[in-house]
Design an enzyme around this catalytic site. Structure first.
Site, mmCIF file in Angstrom:
data_model
loop_
_atom_site.group_PDB
_atom_site.id
_atom_site.type_symbol
_atom_site.label_atom_id
_atom_site.label_comp_id
_atom_site.label_asym_id
_atom_site.label_seq_id
_atom_site.Cartn_x
_atom_site.Cartn_y
_atom_site.Cartn_z
ATOM 1 N N SER A 135 0.836 -1.200 0.000
ATOM 2 C CA SER A 135 0.000 0.000 0.000
ATOM 3 C C SER A 135 0.866 1.244 0.000
ATOM 4 O O SER A 135 2.017 1.220 0.458
ATOM 5 C CB SER A 135 -0.897 0.002 1.245
ATOM 6 O OG SER A 135 -1.530 1.252 1.441
ATOM 7 N N TYR A 151 -2.468 -1.037 10.347
ATOM 8 C CA TYR A 151 -2.535 -1.430 8.932
ATOM 9 C C TYR A 151 -1.293 -0.973 8.183
ATOM 10 O O TYR A 151 -0.664 -1.752 7.453
ATOM 11 C CB TYR A 151 -3.796 -0.831 8.311
ATOM 12 C CG TYR A 151 -3.913 -1.004 6.811
ATOM 13 C CD1 TYR A 151 -4.432 -2.176 6.263
ATOM 14 C CD2 TYR A 151 -3.532 0.016 5.937
ATOM 15 C CE1 TYR A 151 -4.556 -2.325 4.889
ATOM 16 C CE2 TYR A 151 -3.658 -0.123 4.569
ATOM 17 C CZ TYR A 151 -4.168 -1.296 4.046
ATOM 18 O OH TYR A 151 -4.288 -1.437 2.678
#
Length: 284
Positions: free
Chosen positions: A176, A189
């Site tokens: 990400s 995350y």
């Protein structure tokens, strides 16, 4: 034109979230004709029921792949993905399970080998995220759950797949943009996605002598079920508008990056990450 649909404020109360409940629906269908770039290749995709996973599964089927499509528990989404894959002429099966449990990966890989006889491409895409304003609000349960799905799950899958991967195989990890610049509401995350980035770099060197390539894709804000399942309504409504391109991306704008890394077009690329992120400049 892809990406022109703006998110509408909405909230879903469970993860991984349902694609069928989203409005507007994400764009997941491939935009161009296939050219057999994955003809007869056998591919495992985790989190393949919706979002980037769904778009990737359908695109790979159009390119000739045989697919094992893992999902957690969103059976309706998974069945829709399977239907589209089969309409593309793809041979596939769907497989439910918690990717954080090593038995899931063992069974998934086992069924793939039993069904197709080999394994050529592994796409680790399954993930979860939970927004918190303060690190003090991240419970031990949330921290453990996020790491089990996002990073432990990747290790479980790769360990189970490793004995079946031969020269020319490709491993793709979906990390990400948050691995590079963080995300204040997604501290745990972002940490797992940073760990995946390091895994890409370490594993690519480990497997290079066997001609097994390991690469990653680091999407920016993409309109998937995780978004309404993670953020409050007002955040969803403005999601992605702060990118240079001024909008969130669509799953079918990310899937071609995975196709490139899966096929022989990228035969001289390993240990690298592609960045479909709306124009944000990040390092590495």
């Amino acid at each position: 034109m892809a990406g022109t649909k703006a998110p509408v404020g909405q909230v879903q109360d469970r993860q991984p979230g349902s694609e069928e409940e989203m409005h507007p629906q994400p764009d997941y269908m491939p935009r161009f004709a296939g050219s057999d770039r994955l003809k007869d290749k056998v591919v495992i995709i985790t989190g393949g029921d919706s979002g980037i996973g769904r778009a990737t599964a359908i695109l790979f089927a159009r390119e000739g792949a045989k697919l094992a499509i893992h999902y957690k528990d969103e059976s309706e989404d998974a069945e829709i993905t399977l239907k589209h894959v089969e309409e593309e002429g793809g041979e596939a099966f769907i497989f439910a399970g918690d990717i954080g449990d090593p038995k899931t990966s063992e069974a998934l890989v086992g069924k793939t080998i039993e069904r197709f006889g080999k394994l050529d491409v592994v796409v680790n895409n399954a993930a979860e995220q939970h927004a918190q304003d303060d690190i003090a609000d991240i419970s031990e349960e949330q921290l453990t759950r996020t790491f089990k799905t996002n990073i432990f799950g990747a290790f479980h899958l790769l360990k189970a797949a490793r004995p079946h991967l031969k020269s020319g195989a490709s491993i793709i990890l979906v990390t990400s943009v948050t691995a590079y610049r963080g995300q204040p509401l997604l501290i745990d995350y972002s940490s797992t996605k940073g760990a995946l980035l390091s895994l890409i770099r370490a594993l690519s060197g480990n497997l290079a002598s066997e001609n097994i390539r390991v690469n990653g894709v680091a999407p920016g804000p993409i309109w998937t079920p995780l978004i309404p399942a993670s953020f409050p309504e007002e955040k969803v409504e403005t999601f992605g508008k702060d990118t240079p391109l001024g909008r969130p991306g669509q799953p079918n704008e990310v899937a071609p990056s995975l196709l490139f890394l899966a096929c022989e077009d990228s035969s001289y690329i390993s240990g690298q990450v592609l960045h479909p992120n709306g124009g944000e400049l990040v390092g590495g």
